[in-house]
Design an enzyme around this catalytic site. Structure first.
Site, PDB file in Angstrom:
ATOM      1  N   GLY A   1       7.954   3.386 -11.603  1.00 40.02           N
ATOM      2  CA  GLY A   1       7.508   4.274 -12.672  1.00 40.02           C
ATOM      3  C   GLY A   1       7.576   5.731 -12.278  1.00 40.02           C
TER       4      GLY A   1
ATOM      5  N   PRO B   1      -2.495  -1.080   5.612  1.00 39.20           N
ATOM      6  CG  PRO B   1      -3.327  -0.768   7.767  1.00 39.20           C
ATOM      7  CD  PRO B   1      -3.527  -1.599   6.528  1.00 39.20           C
TER       8      PRO B   1
ATOM      9  N   GLY C   1      -5.620   7.673  -1.935  1.00 40.84           N
ATOM     10  CA  GLY C   1      -4.250   7.243  -2.146  1.00 40.84           C
ATOM     11  C   GLY C   1      -3.298   7.925  -1.185  1.00 40.84           C
ATOM     12  CB  VAL C   2      -0.877   7.166   1.124  1.00 38.12           C
ATOM     13  CG1 VAL C   2      -2.136   7.206   1.963  1.00 38.12           C
ATOM     14  CG2 VAL C   2      -0.472   5.716   0.839  1.00 38.12           C
TER      15      VAL C   2
ATOM     16  N   GLY D   1      -5.091   5.630  -8.232  1.00 37.58           N
ATOM     17  CA  GLY D   1      -5.168   4.203  -8.512  1.00 37.58           C
ATOM     18  C   GLY D   1      -5.870   3.393  -7.445  1.00 37.58           C
TER      19      GLY D   1
ATOM     20  CD  GLU E   1       1.162  11.165  -7.390  1.00 37.56           C
ATOM     21  OE1 GLU E   1       0.721  12.326  -7.413  1.00 37.56           O
ATOM     22  OE2 GLU E   1       1.239  10.458  -8.405  1.00 37.56           O
TER      23      GLU E   1
ATOM     24  CB  ILE F   1       4.061   1.229 -10.451  1.00 35.60           C
ATOM     25  CG1 ILE F   1       3.288   2.082  -9.448  1.00 35.60           C
ATOM     26  CG2 ILE F   1       3.422   1.323 -11.828  1.00 35.60           C
ATOM     27  CD1 ILE F   1       3.283   3.567  -9.787  1.00 35.60           C
ATOM     28  N   GLY F   2       4.679  -1.399  -7.946  1.00 38.06           N
ATOM     29  CA  GLY F   2       5.393  -1.602  -6.692  1.00 38.06           C
ATOM     30  C   GLY F   2       4.621  -1.071  -5.508  1.00 38.06           C
TER      31      GLY F   2
ATOM     32  CG  LEU G   1      -7.886   0.637   0.526  1.00 35.09           C
ATOM     33  CD1 LEU G   1      -7.731   0.691  -0.980  1.00 35.09           C
ATOM     34  CD2 LEU G   1      -9.312   0.260   0.915  1.00 35.09           C
TER      35      LEU G   1
END
Length: 732
Positions: free
Chosen positions: A244, A619, A689-690, A514, A692, A471-472, A617
């Site tokens: 996405g 690796p 999150g990572v 997310g 982005e 989204i993968g 969460l």
């Protein structure tokens, strides 16, 4: 559950499942080709017909007539839905351009008709028989020409999107060392593997959409607005998404046209936007022009920094804010940022992986490299000397957790930065010129309220239901890990079902929110289920220990299965206390690039990312996200560009033959290191999150490495060899 204070010590600090590298539980389905993507869901509803979307042949103007008689008479054709004859709103509050409906044309390849037939080939063939006449108007397609006079963009509350602190002009003028440079980034395509695709079916006034969408709750609301119907009559189902990158945050023409076509055909209709429509009919990353001015003392301390950014969009709003990282990354008492936006008649620009920060780093982090050279200071040392203690643009605001200096130092040691030759163009390996580059990275780590339902099935198996999407990125797995940890069961005793609007509304996948948000929502639901179990069985669920499929409370030990069938909903919301912090993620990116002295060909030899993103969460899947982002950044740096035909107002290279993207095989070696720090401000999970963060900085590191290899500075992306070939060092 309201998260209203920093997280204290909790069960995740002694986790057995969360934080451990875990193969994706959806992996076998995807590697065997059995994961049910939207267009391939042949079994969800019978008698599916095929829709084929026709896009406008002009970029600006009006449809004066449309003759569909030949198309209707073609073999296998069931019906033809046309834009001029549609009386729906055709747009939602989350779209910047009309998706369907009416005769006005706002951009090239805007959807104007859909042919429905028994087979895809019949629909495609008949679409070529539609005869459309237009009244073409002159459009605004030349962004660089329009940018100088573009007005200030509107920020929050409709105010001009500019900010200042101190006296930038005075401080810059008085600076001992000055940098004033302009950088450009082009329009870019999401180029995800799975196209925008939808199967639509009506049952009375109830509409079901099996689609590919990142944000289910947003999509449901938007479809109601675009169709002019009650959103509660709409169901979206999107369990698997083949990529996405932000292009599927909002509904696009496929879902709206499929719904209209299904109503007209009186049977289910499936639509997939053909690849040429992906560039012009959907959304893209906006091009930018960025001017950066930095003033510094001779010791490298920044005294003045300004970042001005120009972009354009179809409605004169919602530009690409390339300045987002600049207020946060480096200290400096005198500051200025401003965003300007031109009104264009090109297709809609919208969110693409790390919108704003991704192209913004490609300018700021090259500017820092240039400043370091002017000062005669190592680029890593310059960044460390300008490490702030509070948010530079808002000194009253604290960082929740920030370990950028540690990222830079650990990355320097791991990458062998001490071997870098400061003078460019001096390292050769046969016919190759070799250089190293570095860049810092920052991406905000927001959170959104998120809900889930967790059930016991009577046998001790835990079932999680939420409209969260994957989204993968591995959502299935980290959600399963969260539920398994909280309920005290093994991972194989958890079943996760995602992407259905009938489930509690989650944060969705986007904005790097997310992972932190959806897992916290699942945790909240699990806490409520533990309490429900305790209430049913006569103990305090908050005090009990759930482990190994059993519950221990006092001297009592019972099997989880003894609780029978139970269900609990839960939602996480985030308190006001977080407003006092800047919650972000940080990285140090390194690249080694070789440039052929004879041909100018550039090859990335190795890359390294050292990331500070809270508790990791999973690796294994987090590493994959960062590596994928690094590859995407390499594409932006070296090859990706949607070329604008300024005569006719379209992206001319609108397929994967003309729009080149890199693949993993293009980069010999990529390494990722996670500091695995804990941020108690972000959520009960202390995780960020990572996905982005990984694209924020690598492009600049590559650009800086090319300069270090060749001595040629290119400020206009992508850095194709025609921009530096004639300036390469003379071959000895």
């Amino acid at each position: 559950m309201e998260f209203k204070a920093p997280a204290e010590t909790n069960l995740f600090d002694t986790a057995k499942i969360v934080g451990k590298s875990t193969p994706r539980i959806d992996g076998p389905l995807k590697t065997t080709g059995t994961a049910p993507y939207a267009y391939e869901r042949h079994d969800v509803v019978a008698n599916q017909a095929y829709g084929y979307v026709l896009g406008s042949a002009i970029a600006k103007g009006r449809i004066t007539s449309m003759d569909v008689s030949e198309a209707l008479a073609a073999p296998g054709v069931i019906t033809v839905v046309t834009s001029p004859d549609s009386d729906i709103p055709g747009i939602s509050s989350m779209n910047n351009a009309r998706l369907f409906g009416g005769s006005e044309i706002a951009h090239y390849h805007q959807a104007i008709a859909c042919v429905v037939a028994e087979t895809f080939e019949q629909a495609r063939s008949a679409a070529a028989l539609i005869r459309t006449k237009y009244d073409r108007e002159q459009g605004r397609f030349d962004f660089p020409a329009l940018a100088p006079g573009a007005p200030l963009a509107k920020g929050r509350g409709g105010k001009p999107d500019e900010a200042s602190l101190g006296d930038f002009d005075g401080a810059f003028a008085a600076s001992a060392v000055k940098l004033d440079a302009t950088y450009t980034t082009p329009d870019e395509s999401h180029a995800m593997m799975e196209p925008h695709a939808t199967i639509a079916a009506w049952e009375g006034d109830q509409l079901t959409l099996w689609t590919s969408n990142q944000m289910i709750a947003w999509g449901k609301k938007s479809m109601g607005e675009a169709l002019g119907i009650d959103p509660e009559n709409i169901r979206l189902d999107s369990p698997y998404i083949g990529g996405g990158f932000g292009g599927k945050l909002f509904i696009r023409a496929d879902v709206l046209v499929a719904a209209l076509a299904a109503k007209a055909a009186k049977r289910p209709v499936k639509v997939a936007l053909q690849r040429p429509l992906m560039a012009n009919n959907t959304t893209h990353r906006h091009a930018t022009i960025q001017r950066i001015r930095i003033g510094a003392q001779t010791d490298g301390k920044i005294t003045a920094i300004a970042h001005e950014n120009w972009s354009g969009n179809i409605n004169g709003e919602d530009g690409e804010n390339g300045t987002l990282q600049t207020p946060v990354l480096y200290a400096g008492a005198n500051r200025k940022t401003a965003n300007y936006i031109a009104t264009l008649d090109l297709p809609e620009g919208n969110a693409m992986r790390a919108p704003g920060e991704a192209p913004g780093h490609m300018a700021l982090e090259v500017a820092m490299d240039e400043l370091a050279e002017k000062l005669g200071i190592d680029p890593i040392e310059l960044r460390i000397r300008n490490e702030p203690t509070s948010v530079p643009s808002k000194p009253e605001k604290r960082f929740s957790d920030r370990n950028l200096v540690r990222c830079l130092r650990e990355g320097s040691q791991r990458f062998g930065w001490s071997d870098r030759q400061a003078e460019p163009g001096k390292v050769r390996d046969g016919q190759w010129l070799v250089g190293m580059g570095v860049a810092a990275g920052y991406r905000a780590a927001p959170t959104m309220k998120s809900a889930a339902r967790v059930r016991l099935d009577g046998s001790g198996k835990v079932i999680v239901e939420t409209d969260m999407t994957d989204i993968g990125t591995g959502s299935y797995t980290i959600i399963a890990q969260t539920a398994a940890e909280t309920m005290g069961v093994s991972l194989d005793r958890v079943v996760v079902t995602l992407g259905d609007s009938r489930f509690p509304a989650s944060s969705g996948s986007g904005g790097q929110w997310g992972a932190a948000s959806s897992t916290a929502g699942v945790y909240a639901a699990c806490v409520n289920l533990r309490r429900a179990i305790g209430e049913k069985m006569g103990f305090n669920g908050d005090d009990a220990v759930f482990a190994d499929g059993r519950i221990r409370t006092g001297n009592q030990v019972v099997d989880l299965a003894d609780a029978g069938s139970l269900s609990a909903d839960g939602e996480i919301t985030f308190g006001e206390f977080k407003r006092g912090y800047d919650v972000g993620t940080y990285a140090a990116h390194f690249a080694e690039v070789a440039v052929n002295a004879y041909t100018g060909e550039a090859r990335i030899r190795r890359m390294l990312a050292v990331c500070d993103a809270g508790r990791i969460l999973n690796p294994l899947s987090a590493r994959s996200q960062v590596i994928g982002a690094m590859v995407m950044a390499a594409g932006a740096a070296l090859m990706e560009e949607l070329a604008v035909d300024k005569r006719f107002g379209l992206f001319i290279n609108h397929d994967l033959a003309g729009y080149e993207v890199p693949v993993h095989a293009d980069i010999t070696r990529q390494d990722v290191v996670f500091l695995d720090t804990l941020d108690p401000i972000i959520s009960p999970m202390k995780a960020k999150g990572v996905g982005e963060l990984g694209i924020c900085g690598p492009g600049a590191a590559i650009a800086n490495a090319i300069y270090n290899a060749t001595g040629v500075r290119v400020r206009d992306y992508p850095i194709t060899l025609d921009k530096y070939f004639e300036k390469l060092p003379t071959i000895a």
